[in-house]
Motif scaffolding. Structure first.
Motif: not given
Length: 324
Positions: A74-79, A98-104, A290-300
């Motif tokens: 639920x995090x992406x939609x609520x953010x 996902x990376x796509x959601x984080x980038x959005x 951005x830090x949240x995005x990087x953590x997600x994209x690296x993990x993926x």
């Protein structure tokens, strides 16, 4: 002025955030709460307005800032809803699944032209990690060249799948390693023990530093996080994860907590107070979107190595100026 905070999600982390806001945080009042379990929300309300719909809580004029501690999906939609309302939020990790959601989310915040989101990578506020970073930044150990991380859990729950060792646990090491070293990872290699647990993940940064991380989800003896930073002129590492030692029953030593909450209790408290102050001052702090995005994209991308590609070259994309 007191900040009116709404809390979404009242599970283990949400309940702890709620307690911290009420008992150990200056300058904030919990004015609204929301949880899928209405009975639990009612028990914890203590005068706060109870919402069944998290989007209604975010839009409410009772709420100036939001803590998002609901399930990960639920995090992406609520953010995004907080950004649309122009309300600051402390969002538990991950920022998105996902990376796509984080980038959005990053793109939406960049379009606003100001940082409103802080991601709950609380280790940045842990006194041990803070001292390690100070030692590195002050030149006390020379140029950092190696970082050794250990991340052990007593036992993983039944629903914890293989990739979650990376996407739910190792993400903390992704973020704290970037923060300690002031560098981004550019490659990752995953070694898997028989049975898939533990993992040994090595990364190289864009400054040529090496990062090794053991992720052990079923270490049995307790929750144990440790780090050692090696420089050209010395090292700095965490001391014992306790402030006292006990003698008794032919035993000398300390105990380990069962999970992460007792180990990082100070970090969560310091993070919450810092977040409330940063919202009041308008000066964003802590881990960014951005830090949240990087953590997600690296993990993926590390998960792809877990699934057969032993070594991966990591691609992060260009950092927007908002996060410079």
């Amino acid at each position: 002025m007191t900040l009116a905070v709404g809390v979404i999600g009242l599970g283990v982390m949400g309940a702890e955030h709620l307690r911290l806001l009420r008992e150990e945080t200056a300058g904030a009042t919990v004015t609204a709460i929301c949880d899928a379990d209405g009975e639990r929300a009612g028990r914890l309300a203590q005068g706060a307005a109870v919402f069944a719909d998290p989007l209604a809580l975010i839009a409410s004029d009772r709420v100036q800032a939001v803590v998002i501690a609901s399930p990960d999906a639920t995090h992406a939609g609520l953010a995004l809803a907080c950004l649309a309302q122009g309300k600051p939020a402390l969002c538990e990790k991950p920022l998105a699944a996902t990376t796509a959601e984080s980038l959005r989310i990053v793109e939406a915040e960049v379009a606003l032209g100001r940082r409103l989101l802080q991601i709950g990578y609380m280790r940045r506020f842990d006194p041990a990690y803070v001292e390690m970073k100070h030692a590195a930044d002050a030149g006390m150990i020379g140029d950092p060249v190696l970082l050794h991380n250990v991340h052990r859990n007593a036992a993983a729950p039944d629903w914890f799948t293989g990739p979650m060792a990376v996407t739910n646990s190792f993400v903390h090491e992704i973020d704290i390693s970037r923060w300690l070293l002031g560098a981004d990872p550019v490659t990752a290699t995953v070694h898997t023990a028989p049975g898939g647990d533990p993992l040994l993940i090595t990364m190289e940064t864009d400054k040529g530093q090496l990062v090794s991380t053991e992720v052990f989800m079923n270490a049995r003896y307790g929750y144990h996080v440790h780090a050692q930073l090696v420089g050209r002129a010395g090292t700095v590492q965490m001391a014992q994860p306790a402030v006292t030692l006990t003698n008794g029953s032919l035993h000398h030593g300390h105990t380990y907590p069962e999970n992460w909450v007792p180990r990082f209790r100070d970090a969560y408290r310091i993070q919450m107070n810092d977040w409330v102050r940063s919202v009041a001052s308008g000066k964003a702090a802590g881990a960014s979107a951005w830090d949240g995005y990087v953590a997600t994209v690296v993990a993926e991308q590390v998960v792809s190595a877990l699934q057969g590609a032993a070594r991966v070259n990591l691609s992060l994309g260009a950092r927007p100026d908002l996060y410079a």
